[in-house]
Design an enzyme around this catalytic site. Structure first.
Site, PDB file in Angstrom:
ATOM      1  CG  ASN A  94     -56.768  15.748  27.451  1.00 31.20           C
ATOM      2  OD1 ASN A  94     -55.814  16.386  27.835  1.00 31.20           O
ATOM      3  ND2 ASN A  94     -57.902  16.449  26.993  1.00 31.20           N
ATOM      4  N   GLY A  96     -54.515  14.083  32.556  1.00 33.29           N
ATOM      5  CA  GLY A  96     -53.733  15.010  33.264  1.00 33.29           C
ATOM      6  C   GLY A  96     -53.015  14.141  34.555  1.00 33.29           C
ATOM      7  CD  GLN A 172     -53.931  16.958  37.085  1.00 36.32           C
ATOM      8  OE1 GLN A 172     -53.193  16.956  36.212  1.00 36.32           O
ATOM      9  NE2 GLN A 172     -55.263  16.427  36.959  1.00 36.32           N
ATOM     10  CG  ASP A 311     -62.519  18.663  37.975  1.00 31.17           C
ATOM     11  OD1 ASP A 311     -62.064  19.826  36.929  1.00 31.17           O
ATOM     12  OD2 ASP A 311     -61.502  17.772  37.972  1.00 31.17           O
ATOM     13  CE  LYS A 338     -59.222  21.709  36.173  1.00 29.68           C
ATOM     14  NZ  LYS A 338     -58.927  20.605  36.985  1.00 29.68           N
ATOM     15  CD  GLU A 339     -60.188  17.257  31.160  1.00 26.54           C
ATOM     16  OE1 GLU A 339     -59.912  16.232  32.068  1.00 26.54           O
ATOM     17  OE2 GLU A 339     -60.260  18.453  31.840  1.00 26.54           O
ATOM     18  NE  ARG A 342     -63.354  20.937  32.156  1.00 29.96           N
ATOM     19  CZ  ARG A 342     -62.922  19.942  32.858  1.00 29.96           C
ATOM     20  NH1 ARG A 342     -62.738  20.412  34.173  1.00 29.96           N
ATOM     21  NH2 ARG A 342     -63.033  18.639  32.385  1.00 29.96           N
ATOM     22  CG  HIS A 384     -64.594  13.768  31.169  1.00 32.90           C
ATOM     23  ND1 HIS A 384     -64.497  13.496  32.312  1.00 32.90           N
ATOM     24  CD2 HIS A 384     -63.630  15.053  31.088  1.00 32.90           C
ATOM     25  CE1 HIS A 384     -63.609  14.041  33.145  1.00 32.90           C
ATOM     26  NE2 HIS A 384     -62.921  15.185  32.144  1.00 32.90           N
ATOM     27  CE  LYS A 409     -60.023  13.795  30.674  1.00 39.57           C
ATOM     28  NZ  LYS A 409     -58.630  13.329  30.623  1.00 39.57           N
TER      29      LYS A 409
END
Length: 424
Positions: A94, A96, A172, A311, A338-339, A342, A384, A409
């Site tokens: 995972n 990115g 990104q 983040d 995101k992961e 969120r 994480h 992670k």
């Protein structure tokens, strides 16, 4: 059955924390070193799940790496990947910071490449990047859902050298194009709309310039990168993780004093500005030549746009338990891709404390003027940052954190570091 971590109420924190290397810098530097002429010694390399995915991918791509305890020696290829790579599959978990830059670098290389990962990665968009690469004349195929991994790339030299890409979903994507540009003959990159997470793009520009790239820019609307290739500087010291530092900085502001090592005053990481946010909330912060010292103080609520550092913004959510007014975080729509989602995850977990939580598509607001006294069990959603953020609730009460290993992670030693400076 996944593990759970019981954290007793933390009365105070005191001591020193040596920060691990930045994930963002580690993965960028690994890939750029592989594309560069010459050999590079990368120092203070983060060892985590995400960086392991990048290292494994580069090894599969026949890059010569020597992985040491806290450094990696990279033998640069002096250009794109081109050594008989006709059917290569890369599993990127995972990560990115591995998926997006590798997608661009492989698109301008020679070979056929499949990029895949864990289920959540299949839900994280890559469409703006792949469509931009397609506009350069490169063949990229979605293997499942349009706009999402897994993808199959048939690498080629770009037919054109100008591309337009949206800046509204993930910085990104722009980082990936910037990193590929010097080794594909150069690129003019035009940004459509407002670019989010601008400091991460600044970080990328500074890093590729360190490796000899020539970049000219018009603010955040256009970047022109010459096709100079990369040249190794010989060695590169990776800064301590500024995002990881936010949890300890917040802990000290809540209940004690900590000295954090690994963040230079001229840090290239945008999340270093989280310290300015803490200072605005009332924290006492002192910078030295080699560290940052944060001391406990009365903390105030805040209403703030955190688009530039989404983040780090997560750390403000549990911090609301210790402020004299509500905390509202705005312009964070990127949290939803995101992961995990969120915003949704934070609403659910903070609500377990009986506090008032409001949210929308791109904001969250926490008013902790009322709360319950339960011992909550927090879910982490294999994210994480959820695990590390929710640990700060332990200054208020005993807590339980499910699946604490998800911190591997980016910050495998986080809970050990927290324990070493905590007094119960």
């Amino acid at each position: 059955m996944k593990n759970a971590l019981n954290l007793k109420k933390i009365k105070s924190v005191e001591g020193k924390v040596i920060l691990p290397g930045s994930k963002s810098l580690t993965n960028r530097a690994l890939l750029i070193s592989a594309l560069a002429k010459g050999n590079t010694k990368l120092l203070n390399v983060l060892k985590s799940d995400d960086t392991s995915r990048m290292i494994e991918a580069l090894q599969t791509l026949k890059v010569k790496l020597k992985v040491n305890a806290s450094s990696v020696d990279v033998t640069g290829m002096g250009g794109v990947f081109n050594e008989g790579l006709n059917s290569v599959e890369l599993y990127l978990g995972n990560a990115g910071t591995a998926m997006r830059p590798l997608c661009a670098a492989l698109a301008v290389s020679t070979g056929v490449f499949t990029l895949t990962g864990e289920p959540r990665m299949m839900e994280r968009p890559i469409g703006p990047l792949t469509e931009a690469l397609r506009s350069l004349g490169i063949n990229i195929e979605y293997l499942n859902n349009d706009g999402f991994p897994p993808v199959r790339i048939r690498g080629a030299v770009p037919k054109v050298h100008e591309v337009t890409i949206s800046g509204s979903t993930s910085s990104q994507f722009i980082t990936a194009l910037l990193m590929a540009a010097p080794v594909c003959g150069g690129l003019k990159i035009k940004i459509k709309g407002d670019l989010i997470s601008k400091p991460y793009v600044d970080l990328t520009v500074k890093l590729i310039e360190k490796f000899g790239a020539v970049v000219s820019r018009n603010g955040y609307s256009e970047f022109t990168v010459e096709g100079t290739g990369y040249t190794s500087p010989g060695s590169y010291l990776i800064e301590g993780d500024a995002t990881g530092a936010t949890y300890f900085a917040a802990a000290a502001a809540i209940g004690g004093e900590l000295e954090l090592y690994g963040l230079p005053e001229d840090s290239v990481q945008g999340d270093i500005k989280f310290l300015d946010v803490l200072a605005k909330m009332g924290a006492k912060i002192k910078k030295t030549d080699s560290s940052v010292i944060i001391k406990k103080s009365k903390l105030h609520g805040i209403d703030i746009d955190m688009n530039a550092m989404p983040d780090a913004a997560m750390t403000l959510v549990p911090l609301a338990l210790y402020t004299d007014g509500p905390v509202t975080i705005r312009n964070i729509a990127s949290w939803r891709v995101k992961e995990t989602d969120r915003i949704e995850a934070m609403v659910k977990e903070m609500s377990k404390l009986g506090v008032k939580v409001e949210s929308g598509e791109d904001f969250i607001s926490i008013d902790a003027s009322t709360r319950n006294d339960v011992t909550p069990t927090f879910d982490t959603y294999n994210d994480h940052r959820m695990a590390m953020c929710m640990s700060l609730v332990a200054f208020d009460r005993d807590i339980v954190i499910n699946d604490p290993e998800c911190i591997n992670k980016t910050f495998p030693t986080y809970f050990n570091n927290l324990k070493s400076v905590s007094k119960n």
